[in-house]
Design a protein around this motif. Structure first.
Motif, short mmCIF file in Angstrom:
data_model
loop_
_atom_site.label_atom_id
_atom_site.label_comp_id
_atom_site.label_asym_id
_atom_site.label_seq_id
_atom_site.Cartn_x
_atom_site.Cartn_y
_atom_site.Cartn_z
N ALA A 1 12.63 3.24 -1.58
CA ALA A 1 13.32 4.33 -1.87
C ALA A 1 12.51 4.62 -3.33
O ALA A 1 11.93 3.79 -4.01
CB ALA A 1 14.62 3.71 -2.47
N MET A 2 12.72 5.91 -3.84
CA MET A 2 12.25 6.34 -5.05
C MET A 2 13.29 7.23 -5.84
O MET A 2 14.06 7.79 -5.44
CB MET A 2 11.09 7.37 -4.73
N VAL A 3 13.06 7.31 -6.97
CA VAL A 3 13.86 7.98 -8.21
C VAL A 3 13.14 9.12 -8.52
O VAL A 3 11.98 9.01 -9.15
CB VAL A 3 14.43 7.19 -9.43
N PRO A 4 13.33 10.22 -7.96
CA PRO A 4 12.47 11.56 -8.56
C PRO A 4 12.85 12.05 -9.76
O PRO A 4 13.82 11.47 -10.48
CB PRO A 4 13.22 12.57 -7.46
N GLU A 5 11.83 12.83 -10.30
CA GLU A 5 12.19 13.70 -11.62
C GLU A 5 13.28 14.49 -11.62
O GLU A 5 13.62 15.09 -10.68
CB GLU A 5 10.78 14.31 -11.67
N GLN A 6 14.10 14.30 -12.82
CA GLN A 6 15.26 14.82 -12.61
C GLN A 6 15.74 15.47 -14.31
O GLN A 6 15.36 14.66 -15.23
CB GLN A 6 16.26 13.98 -12.02
N SER A 7 17.00 16.00 -14.17
CA SER A 7 17.26 16.26 -15.71
C SER A 7 18.47 14.98 -16.05
O SER A 7 18.90 14.53 -15.21
CB SER A 7 18.36 17.45 -15.37
N ILE A 8 18.27 14.54 -17.30
CA ILE A 8 19.24 13.49 -17.84
C ILE A 8 19.44 14.17 -19.03
O ILE A 8 19.17 15.04 -19.70
CB ILE A 8 18.09 12.41 -17.90
N SER A 9 20.59 13.28 -19.65
CA SER A 9 21.33 13.39 -21.04
C SER A 9 21.13 12.11 -21.61
O SER A 9 21.40 11.13 -20.85
CB SER A 9 22.67 14.20 -20.74
N LEU A 10 21.06 11.94 -22.76
CA LEU A 10 20.74 10.88 -23.68
C LEU A 10 21.42 10.77 -24.94
O LEU A 10 21.38 11.75 -25.59
CB LEU A 10 19.35 10.52 -23.65
N VAL A 11 22.20 9.82 -25.34
CA VAL A 11 22.82 9.44 -26.66
C VAL A 11 22.19 8.05 -27.02
O VAL A 11 22.53 7.08 -26.62
CB VAL A 11 24.35 9.66 -26.58
N ALA A 12 21.38 8.31 -28.40
CA ALA A 12 20.72 7.02 -28.72
C ALA A 12 20.30 7.40 -30.00
O ALA A 12 20.21 8.42 -30.50
CB ALA A 12 19.62 6.40 -27.68
N GLY B 1 0.85 -1.03 0.23
CA GLY B 1 0.03 -0.13 0.04
C GLY B 1 0.81 1.26 0.04
O GLY B 1 0.41 2.31 0.70
N ILE B 2 1.89 1.22 -0.80
CA ILE B 2 2.73 2.43 -0.68
C ILE B 2 2.86 2.90 -2.30
O ILE B 2 2.82 2.24 -2.93
CB ILE B 2 4.39 1.77 -0.39
N SER B 3 2.56 4.33 -2.64
CA SER B 3 2.74 4.75 -3.65
C SER B 3 3.43 6.46 -3.87
O SER B 3 3.39 6.86 -2.32
CB SER B 3 1.30 4.96 -4.44
N THR B 4 3.87 6.80 -4.79
CA THR B 4 4.67 8.00 -4.77
C THR B 4 4.78 8.55 -6.14
O THR B 4 4.98 7.58 -7.09
CB THR B 4 5.85 7.81 -4.13
N HIS B 5 4.82 9.74 -6.27
CA HIS B 5 4.94 10.31 -7.62
C HIS B 5 6.25 10.43 -8.01
O HIS B 5 7.01 11.32 -7.25
CB HIS B 5 4.16 11.95 -7.64
N ALA B 6 6.90 9.57 -8.80
CA ALA B 6 8.28 9.38 -9.29
C ALA B 6 8.50 8.49 -10.26
O ALA B 6 7.47 8.03 -10.72
CB ALA B 6 8.97 8.74 -7.76
N LEU B 7 9.72 8.61 -10.59
CA LEU B 7 10.11 7.83 -11.89
C LEU B 7 10.18 6.52 -11.77
O LEU B 7 9.72 5.59 -12.60
CB LEU B 7 11.45 8.31 -12.74
#
Length: 381
Positions: free
Chosen positions: A236-247, A95-101
């Motif tokens: 634990a949660m991974v929050p919204e954040q800046s990322i860089s991507l090469v693909a 019963g755990i939820s959170t706004h995160a990635l």
């Protein structure tokens, strides 16, 4: 931490040791073959990865993540932006939820762990006496520890499985501007943070007897005196954040980019980085992996050569002092043979890719061989 231990004493005759050492020759040959294959494959892999990233550095173009440009379809692109989601990943079991990635459940179980140590003494005549000590400790572990194969099972039984296990819950969709990340790319995003339990959190009834702290749910009778099978659960949660991507840009998403040399590029880092910086990090990681696999391959080769010469030291163990000297000598020879065979293997693997470096390694190997023969001639003189 509780612990207990017991010891067993075993003897091994000189004749049985000789038989075992000759059997070890087959193992040694197998290890040498495996090491040669590993070293050869690793050098080919390293060069392919290097060329893949080098080709990517010349082909990548930077784009604005705010909107999709159809003219870049299939090209290797670099972009930066904020990874966001409208989803709320949840763990229905707790019963755990959170706004995160991402939301991750981390579970540890209190279990027995067996460790053993051996102390072998050589006896006059070539036999050995070994004292094997088994130590049992109670520790928290994220995976079940099988106790079926414990030397002393009585009093050291672990549960066959964990009631609850580690789990990960990803948000969907996760977007960066006008692009949507794939689940595998979401997995690549780091920066996890501890997630406290809500102040009004109520433990589900199916969990059973438990004790709640702000950051941990203890499932068991007494957190101060844990029992085998008790669990600790945290989130634990991974929050919204800046990322860089090469693909590769594929419609409004990204996929691994396949280069002409047959490799793929699919890089993602937390933070804002240029394409050059990301590719350089990937090149550095390639070097680290290459040297780690080289070290592993050379270690296997050394063990293999040592096993090949094992009978010599066992035969000399009739007088333990002489056996120790012979054992040191065979280890030195095994090290020299490893240096020669390892360098030759690496050189041969690189001939197709980098002839100059390959020839240099072959010359070094030839120099080592020359020094060994020169030293042998000096010893005879």
């Amino acid at each position: 931490m509780a612990a207990d231990s017991f010891s067993e004493i075993s003897s091994n005759s000189w004749f049985s040791r000789i038989a075992s050492s000759f059997k070890g020759i087959l193992t040694g040959i197998l290890l040498i073959i495996v090491s040669i294959v590993l070293l050869s494959w690793n050098e080919g892999r390293a060069v392919k990865r290097y060329k893949t990233l080098k080709e990517g550095a010349g082909a990548v173009v930077s784009i604005d993540s705010a909107q999709v440009d159809p003219s870049r379809e299939g090209q290797l692109v670099h972009t930066s932006g904020t990874a966001v989601t409208t989803d709320t990943p949840s763990d229905s079991e707790f019963g755990i939820s959170t706004h995160a990635l991402k939301l991750t459940r981390q579970v540890e179980m209190y279990q027995w762990k067996e460790s053993k140590s051996k102390d072998t003494q050589k006896k006059l005549g070539g036999s050995t006496e070994t004292v094997t000590t088994y130590k049992y400790t109670k520790e928290w572990n994220t995976r079940p520890v099988r106790s079926d194969n414990f030397q002393e099972l009585e009093g050291h039984r672990n549960p066959a499985e964990m009631r609850f296990t580690n789990s990960s819950f990803k948000a969907s969709p996760v977007t960066v501007g006008g692009f949507t990340l794939t689940p595998s790319q979401v997995d690549m995003i780091g920066g996890a943070q501890a997630l406290p339990f809500p102040s009004d959190y109520k433990v589900p009834s199916h969990i059973g007897e438990s004790h709640l702290s702000p950051t941990e749910l203890y499932i068991g009778k007494d957190p101060a005196n844990p029992a085998i099978g008790d669990l600790k659960v945290s989130f634990a949660m991974v929050p919204e954040q800046s990322i860089s991507l090469v693909a590769a840009q594929v419609q409004d998403s990204f996929q691994p980019y396949r280069t002409k040399v047959g490799g793929t590029i699919n890089l993602l880092q937390s933070g804002t980085y240029s394409a050059d910086a990301m590719i350089q990090v990937a090149q550095d990681n390639n070097k680290i992996m290459t040297w780690a696999l080289r070290a592993g391959g050379l270690l296997l080769m050394f063990i293999g050569f040592n096993l090949l010469m094992g009978p010599l030291s066992v035969l000399a163990d009739v007088v333990p002092f002489i056996g120790n000297i012979v054992g040191i000598g065979t280890a030195i020879v095994a090290m020299m043979l490893t240096a020669i065979a390892g360098l030759i293997t690496i050189a041969v693997a690189w001939i197709v890719f980098r002839p100059v470096l390959a020839i240099s390694l072959l010359l070094i190997s030839g120099g080592v061989i020359y020094m060994i023969f020169k030293q042998a001639k000096s010893a005879k003189a």
